[in-house]
Design a protein around this motif. Structure first.
Motif, PDB file in Angstrom:
ATOM      1  N   LEU A 287      -5.252  36.921   1.113  1.00 26.14           N
ATOM      2  CA  LEU A 287      -4.908  35.975   2.181  1.00 26.14           C
ATOM      3  C   LEU A 287      -5.480  34.594   1.891  1.00 26.14           C
ATOM      4  CD1 LEU A 287      -5.727  38.159   5.328  1.00 26.14           C
ATOM      5  CD2 LEU A 287      -3.448  37.663   4.403  1.00 26.14           C
ATOM      6  N   GLU A 288      -4.705  33.557   2.238  1.00 25.20           N
ATOM      7  CA  GLU A 288      -5.229  32.202   2.266  1.00 25.20           C
ATOM      8  C   GLU A 288      -6.149  32.121   3.480  1.00 25.20           C
ATOM      9  OE1 GLU A 288      -5.366  29.326   3.902  1.00 25.20           O
ATOM     10  OE2 GLU A 288      -5.284  27.753   2.375  1.00 25.20           O
TER      11      GLU A 288
ATOM     12  N   VAL B 256       0.507  48.831   1.104  1.00 30.55           N
ATOM     13  CA  VAL B 256      -0.179  47.581   0.795  1.00 30.55           C
ATOM     14  C   VAL B 256       0.854  46.464   0.784  1.00 30.55           C
ATOM     15  CG1 VAL B 256      -1.657  46.351  -0.826  1.00 30.55           C
ATOM     16  CG2 VAL B 256      -1.846  48.841  -0.617  1.00 30.55           C
ATOM     17  N   LEU B 257       0.686  45.483   1.655  1.00 34.11           N
ATOM     18  CA  LEU B 257       1.615  44.352   1.701  1.00 34.11           C
ATOM     19  C   LEU B 257       1.199  43.348   0.630  1.00 34.11           C
ATOM     20  CD1 LEU B 257       2.035  43.790   5.539  1.00 34.11           C
ATOM     21  CD2 LEU B 257       3.017  45.536   4.038  1.00 34.11           C
ATOM     22  N   THR B 258       2.098  43.148  -0.321  1.00 33.67           N
ATOM     23  CA  THR B 258       1.746  42.316  -1.459  1.00 33.67           C
ATOM     24  C   THR B 258       2.770  41.222  -1.665  1.00 33.67           C
ATOM     25  OG1 THR B 258       1.094  42.411  -3.796  1.00 33.67           O
ATOM     26  CG2 THR B 258       2.961  43.766  -3.157  1.00 33.67           C
TER      27      THR B 258
ATOM     28  N   MET C  71       3.026  50.069  -2.599  1.00 30.22           N
ATOM     29  CA  MET C  71       3.025  48.629  -2.397  1.00 30.22           C
ATOM     30  C   MET C  71       4.386  48.197  -1.856  1.00 30.22           C
ATOM     31  SD  MET C  71       0.887  47.115  -5.639  1.00 30.22           S
ATOM     32  CE  MET C  71       1.648  48.158  -6.883  1.00 30.22           C
ATOM     33  N   LEU C  72       4.354  47.306  -0.907  1.00 27.65           N
ATOM     34  CA  LEU C  72       5.576  46.750  -0.329  1.00 27.65           C
ATOM     35  C   LEU C  72       5.517  45.238  -0.516  1.00 27.65           C
ATOM     36  CD1 LEU C  72       8.214  46.929   1.223  1.00 27.65           C
ATOM     37  CD2 LEU C  72       6.895  46.979   3.358  1.00 27.65           C
TER      38      LEU C  72
ATOM     39  N   ALA D 228       1.747  41.942  -7.501  1.00 27.36           N
ATOM     40  CA  ALA D 228       3.187  41.695  -7.451  1.00 27.36           C
ATOM     41  C   ALA D 228       3.838  42.210  -8.728  1.00 27.36           C
ATOM     42  CB  ALA D 228       3.466  40.211  -7.265  1.00 27.36           C
ATOM     43  N   ASN D 229       3.203  41.967  -9.867  1.00 31.91           N
ATOM     44  CA  ASN D 229       3.715  42.501 -11.129  1.00 31.91           C
ATOM     45  C   ASN D 229       3.699  44.030 -11.117  1.00 31.91           C
ATOM     46  OD1 ASN D 229       4.463  40.197 -12.466  1.00 31.91           O
ATOM     47  ND2 ASN D 229       3.104  40.504 -14.204  1.00 31.91           N
ATOM     48  N   GLN D 230       2.619  44.610 -10.603  1.00 30.13           N
ATOM     49  CA  GLN D 230       2.527  46.072 -10.534  1.00 30.13           C
ATOM     50  C   GLN D 230       3.640  46.640  -9.662  1.00 30.13           C
ATOM     51  OE1 GLN D 230      -1.508  47.073  -9.320  1.00 30.13           O
ATOM     52  NE2 GLN D 230      -2.324  45.458 -10.621  1.00 30.13           N
ATOM     53  N   TYR D 231       3.891  45.985  -8.552  1.00 24.23           N
ATOM     54  CA  TYR D 231       4.964  46.417  -7.661  1.00 24.23           C
ATOM     55  C   TYR D 231       6.307  46.371  -8.380  1.00 24.23           C
ATOM     56  CZ  TYR D 231       8.474  46.075  -3.978  1.00 24.23           C
ATOM     57  OH  TYR D 231       9.597  46.254  -3.212  1.00 24.23           O
ATOM     58  N   GLU D 232       6.552  45.268  -9.073  1.00 20.54           N
ATOM     59  CA  GLU D 232       7.831  45.109  -9.750  1.00 20.54           C
ATOM     60  C   GLU D 232       7.998  46.112 -10.881  1.00 20.54           C
ATOM     61  OE1 GLU D 232       7.832  40.444  -8.426  1.00 20.54           O
ATOM     62  OE2 GLU D 232       7.386  40.980 -10.514  1.00 20.54           O
TER      63      GLU D 232
END
Length: 430
Positions: free
Chosen positions: A233-234, A193-195, A146-147, A12-16
């Motif tokens: 995934l959980e 990649v769904l993140t 990443m999305l 998530a940080n990489q995406y941002e």
């Protein structure tokens, strides 16, 4: 301005960071290497462990060494949790993990005004938050995009500070996700990649019955020429309905990262995880029932407070029972502000390191078994780069594959016959 960015932590940080890079270039700025001179430095921090906070502080200190006159802007989870510690490092701008575009506005305003005092802008995590839609994809030349489809977490695992840093669940609307996926495919990306922080929680705040399964179906349909890969995934996400519906999608990668953390029920209970080993194993069996030899990977924390030798031994046996294709192993790191930090029976550092080594031996055996099972078979490989005389890419199961080619294979998929194994990679012929 010449701007350098340093990123710690999760996807998530990489995406941002990619979104900030894209926006900075759009605004006319130049991206430069972090280990050289720059007009401004951005450090996107992580707070998942005490070690992450230490690395964040180290990165912040490096900025002024490269250019004492530069602006230093700090964002991310560590800046949210410990804003006073960050400000004490003589930075110019502090922000949390939200409002990334406004953060860039503030940086530009500071550059124009050259204000002397740090500008403190940290969101109250208890306030109402919305999902911030950021430009997905990143800079040109990349194969995989990443999305980010979700932010926030409400699981409150006893070792984790992220719910306090990121706040409650916020999701990218389904129609917007569909539009973004189609746009990225049109731009030439071959894998999405769904993140997010906890993508299994996607859509839960709306209470309208939509689930991650609905989102994945919509994205796979909107971007039929792209591979779609799921982030972590959980385990309870994996149900018969999840597997039945997603196994029919031709472009969904059969790679599932199911967060485990421990293979012992007593330890999982102390961690405040919401499943036990029986439910986890059910997910593993379902994935193998509906998908052909999927890559199943996981995270493992060793040396959690109170973990006895018997509990750790049962975890090792559970790893073997699940037969993972890869495992990310972390010795437990005490994070102030979490319940686990004050738990009794903290495991000594030397013992944590010894257990990490033992778990790594089991992991390597399992990985080699999985890799060897593909020798003599064929896999579609999306190639990314040429390195050391071989083209490298990833199969849908997320295993790296190396093959020789006289032509450029960047962003091209080829069928590869697997001929051998080298370390953590497969070798093959196109």
């Amino acid at each position: 301005m010449d701007i350098a960015i340093y990123t710690l932590g999760c996807k998530a940080n990489q995406y941002e960071t990619q979104a900030m890079e894209t926006e900075l270039v759009r605004r006319g700025h130049h991206l430069v290497d972090f280990d050289g001179p720059a007009d401004a430095y951005i450090v996107n921090t992580c707070a998942v462990t005490a070690a992450s906070g230490h690395k964040s502080r180290q990165a912040i200190r490096r900025c002024k060494k490269h250019n004492p006159a530069a602006l230093v802007a700090v964002c991310g989870c560590y800046a949210q949790i410990e804003p006073e510690e960050v400000a004490a490092l003589t930075v110019d701008l502090v922000s949390g993990p939200d409002r990334r575009m406004a953060f860039l506005d503030d940086l530009e305003a500071l550059a124009a005004a050259r204000q002397a005092e740090p500008l403190m802008r940290v969101d109250n995590i208890m306030s109402t938050r919305i999902f911030e839609e950021l430009p997905a994809g990143g800079l040109a030349g990349r194969t995989r995009a990443m999305l980010k489809v979700e932010d926030g977490c409400t699981n409150f695992c006893s070792y984790c500070v992220i719910p306090y840093a990121r706040g409650p669940i916020r999701s990218l609307p389904l129609e917007k996700a569909r539009e973004e996926a189609a746009r990225l495919m049109a731009e030439g990306y071959r894998e999405l990649v769904l993140t997010g922080i906890e993508i299994s929680s996607w859509g839960q705040e709306w209470k309208d019955g939509l689930t991650l399964t609905d989102l994945v179906e919509a994205i796979c349909t909107a971007a039929p020429d792209c591979r779609i890969r799921l982030g972590s995934l959980e385990p309870r996400t994996v149900t018969v309905d999840f597997c039945r519906r997603l196994s029919s999608l031709h472009n969904l990668c059969p790679h599932f990262h199911l967060s485990l953390q421990s293979g012992c029920d007593a330890t999982l209970k102390r961690m405040n995880r919401k499943y036990d080993t029986a439910r986890y194993l059910e997910s593993v069996h379902l994935l193998r029932q509906y998908f052909d030899r999927p890559g199943i990977t996981t995270d493992l924390i060793v040396g959690f407070p109170g973990e006895t030798e018997e509990e750790f031994t049962s975890t090792l046996a559970f790893l073997e029972e699940c037969a993972f294709s890869a495992i990310h192993i972390f010795p437990y790191s005490k994070r102030p502000g979490t319940p686990a930090a004050t738990m009794a029976h903290q495991v000594p550092r030397a013992e944590k390191e010894a257990r990490a080594h033992r778990a790594a031996q089991v992991m390597e055996t399992l990985r080699q078994q999985y890799l060897q099972s593909w020798v003599g078979h064929s896999l579609p490989v999306l190639f990314e780069e040429e390195k050391a005389g071989a083209w490298r890419g990833h199969a849908p199961n997320y295993v790296e594959v190396k093959a020789s080619s006289a032509e450029s294979l960047h962003n091209i998929e080829r069928i590869v016959t697997i001929t051998g194994v080298s370390g953590a990679s497969l070798l093959g012929e196109i």
